[in-house]
Design a protein around this motif. Sequence first.
Motif, short mmCIF file in Angstrom:
data_model
loop_
_atom_site.label_atom_id
_atom_site.label_comp_id
_atom_site.label_asym_id
_atom_site.label_seq_id
_atom_site.Cartn_x
_atom_site.Cartn_y
_atom_site.Cartn_z
N SER A 335 -4.09 4.47 -4.44
CA SER A 335 -3.63 3.61 -3.34
C SER A 335 -2.12 3.50 -3.40
O SER A 335 -1.50 3.90 -4.40
N PHE A 337 1.19 0.72 -2.15
CA PHE A 337 1.55 -0.60 -1.64
C PHE A 337 2.07 -0.49 -0.21
O PHE A 337 2.96 0.32 0.08
N SER A 368 -1.48 -0.42 -4.25
CA SER A 368 -1.68 -1.61 -3.41
C SER A 368 -2.17 -2.79 -4.22
O SER A 368 -1.93 -3.95 -3.86
N VAL A 369 -2.87 -2.54 -5.31
CA VAL A 369 -3.34 -3.61 -6.21
C VAL A 369 -3.05 -3.18 -7.65
O VAL A 369 -2.91 -1.99 -7.95
N ASP A 370 -2.96 -4.14 -8.52
CA ASP A 370 -2.71 -3.86 -9.94
C ASP A 370 -4.01 -4.03 -10.71
O ASP A 370 -4.41 -5.15 -11.04
N ASN A 371 -4.72 -2.93 -10.96
CA ASN A 371 -5.90 -2.98 -11.82
C ASN A 371 -6.06 -1.63 -12.52
O ASN A 371 -5.30 -0.69 -12.29
N GLN A 374 -6.31 2.21 -10.82
CA GLN A 374 -5.23 2.91 -10.12
C GLN A 374 -4.79 4.16 -10.89
O GLN A 374 -4.84 4.19 -12.12
N HIS A 466 4.40 -5.57 -11.93
CA HIS A 466 3.48 -4.74 -11.15
C HIS A 466 3.53 -3.32 -11.69
O HIS A 466 4.47 -2.92 -12.38
N LEU A 508 -15.35 -3.78 -10.23
CA LEU A 508 -14.32 -4.60 -10.87
C LEU A 508 -14.76 -4.91 -12.30
O LEU A 508 -15.95 -5.08 -12.58
#
Length: 655
Positions: A335, A337, A368-371, A374, A466, A508
Motif C-alpha cells: 500500500s 500513503f 497507508s497503514v503501519d502494520n 506492509q 511511521h 490482523l
Amino acid sequence: MGTNVLYAAFLLICLVDARSTNPHASFSNPPASSSNPPASSTDLPAACKPLPSPDHGTTVCNDLGYLLVCTASCDNGFEFESLSPVERRYCSSYTSTWLNGDAFPSCRVHKPETDGCQSVTPPINGVVRCERSASELICSAQCNSGFIFENHHTLIQRVCDTFDGVWYNGKDFPKCVIDRGDCQPSHAPPFGIVSCNTVNLKVICTSVCQQGYGFKTGENSVQRTCDLNTGLWQDGSKDFPACQKAATTKICQEITGDSNTQILCDDNGSELICTATCVNGTVFENKDLVIKRVCDQFDGTWFNGNKIPSCIVPCEQPIISNNKGITNSDFTASSSFDLFPAVYFGADRARINSTAGKLHLAGGWRPSVDNLDQYIQIDLKNLSRVNGIVTKGRNVVDGNSSNDFTTRFRILYSTDGIHFVSYGDDTVSDKFFAGNSDRDTPVTNMFTCPFDALYVRINPLEWNSHIGLRFELLGCDSSTVSLLSTKAPSHTITTAPSPPQVECTSPLPPQNGIMTCVKAENELVCSGLCNSGFAFQSNKTVEKLTCNLQSGDWLLGKQFPKCQVTTTVSGGSHNHSTHTHPSHTCIAKSLDCKHLSNGDYQTCGDCHFFASCSEGYVYVRPCPVYLVFDSLVRQCMYTSQTCAHSKPSSSVFGR
C-alpha cells in the motif's frame, strides 16, 4: 657442581625470594621427625654461619633448615654501591656453599641522584655493582653461581652519562639462565646466524643463512637439540651445515596473472617471493586482499603453488541504480500513503537517492497503514546475485519535523514473483535485520548467504513514528558468478508444481500479541502468540488461523481471540511444559527470544509448531502436515525426541 644440583639451588633461591618479599609470609621449619630433627645454628657447617654486617649497615639471617638466608641493609644516610635497597646472600645447608658470595658490599655515604642517572635493576638470578666517577655511572652485572647470561657473557657493564642521564647502551641487563654446561651451542656457520632457547630442560638452537645464501639441503632453517639432563645433542651433532651462495642460474620462473593483476617479485638469492594484488577496482575471486607465492631457487619448488586466482569485478555493485532497465513501475508495494493527495508516497519513491520537495514528491515510500503486513518489492528484470542491502529512512524538506524510518525488517525473495522464501543464514531460517536510527544515514547489511532472485521484498517489522523506507540492493548479474560459489539456504525446498492459488489476505494480529503467516501445502497458516503478561482467553499458548489457497476461504474465521491480562507473567524462555521434554527450551511468549541466540526452538504449546528467534524477535511457524519439531536436530521430523507426543496434536492449538 652438576646441573641438577644448581637447578635445585635455583628453585630454593626463588622460593626464599618469594617469601622474603612478602611481608605477610610466615617462616617455619618443616615438622620434626625422629629421622630428621630440626636444624639449629650449632648443626650448621662453618661456611653457613651468619655473615658479619657491612660497615654502617645491619644484617639479619634466617635459618630455614635447608638454607641460610642473610639480608643486609644500610643505615640511614648510607647506600650500597649497587644502589639496591637490600643485599641477600644464600648458603645451602646441603652443600655448605654460599651460592652468590660470602660477603656484603660496603655501605657508603648516600649520594643524591642529581645527575639524572637512575638506578638499574639487577638481572634475574644475578647481582649488580655501580660506581660513580666525575662524569659517568658504571654498573657491572654478574650472574649467580650456576647461572650464565643468555648471551654467554660472564660480565656485562652499563654506562650512564651523569651530565644528561643517557645510558650509552641501555640500562637493562639480559637474563641470567641456567648454565647449560655441555649444552653450549655451536658457532654459527659462515654466512649464517644461530639463536637458542631453553624449553622443558632442552636447549633448541636454530640456524638460518643470510640473504643470498642457503643450506645445501634446501632447508630454510636447521635445528639442533641438546638434553640438559645428559648434556647430549640429538643425532650426536651440534654443528650446523655450511651456508653456500645461492645458485646464479634462476630455476624459478616468474608467474603471471590476468590483465587486472599486479605482481611484484623479490629474489633474495635462495627464494623468489612474489606478491600479487588486484587493480582497476577488481578483487580476487577467493576474496583475499593479497596473494603471496614463494619458490625455492635451489630446486624450483613453489611451496604453495604458482597459480594466481583471477581478479574479478566484486559482486557488490548497486543492482537497482546500475540497471537502466528498472523503471518506476517495477517498484510495487502492499500500500502507499494517500491522505495528502498533494504529496506522492508511492512505491517508486523507495529508490535510495529519492529526496523530498521536487514536484511534491515524498522523500521515500510510506504505506497507508503501519502494520506487519506492509512490504515494498522490486522486480530486478534479470536474475541477480544479491549480496547485501543499503537502507535509509524517509527524507523530508527543511522545516518538516516528520521522522519516519524503519528500525527492523526482514527480506523475502522469489524467482517467479509468487512464491517467496524468507532470507536465512547458518543461525536462523528467517533473519531479522537491524535497520536505521535516523532518516538519512545509510545502513548496510551484507548477507552471509547470498541468493539469486528476480524479485526481492522488504517487510518492515519495527519503525520510528511511521514506516519510511528507501533502499538499494548490492550484487551483480547471476550470469557473472558461479552458482556453486554460494551455499543455498537450508530452508529452501523445491516441490512439485502446485494447483493455481488465490490470494489470502493476512488477518490482523491479536490485540496485545504478534502474528506470523507462512504458506504450507495449499494453505496460508497464520500463528498468533501473546505478549508477555497476556494469554489467550482459550488458555492456549498459540492460536492459528488457516486460509485455503484454492478457494480463499478462512476456516473457522479470520479473527484471533483476544490476549487478556494474566496474573502469571512470563519472565523469559521456559525449560519445560506439558508438551515439551523438560531438558529443552521452549517458546511461550513474544519476549522469550530476548535472551536466546538466533535459531529455531520448540513452542511450549504443541510440537507441531516451532519458533524462530532472530535478533530477539520471535517468528512462529507450523511444521508440514504429520510432522513434529525435534529440538535436538532443530528440524521437523515424523517423530520427535524432545516432544511428549510422537504425533502432532491439533487439539492444543485449536482452530
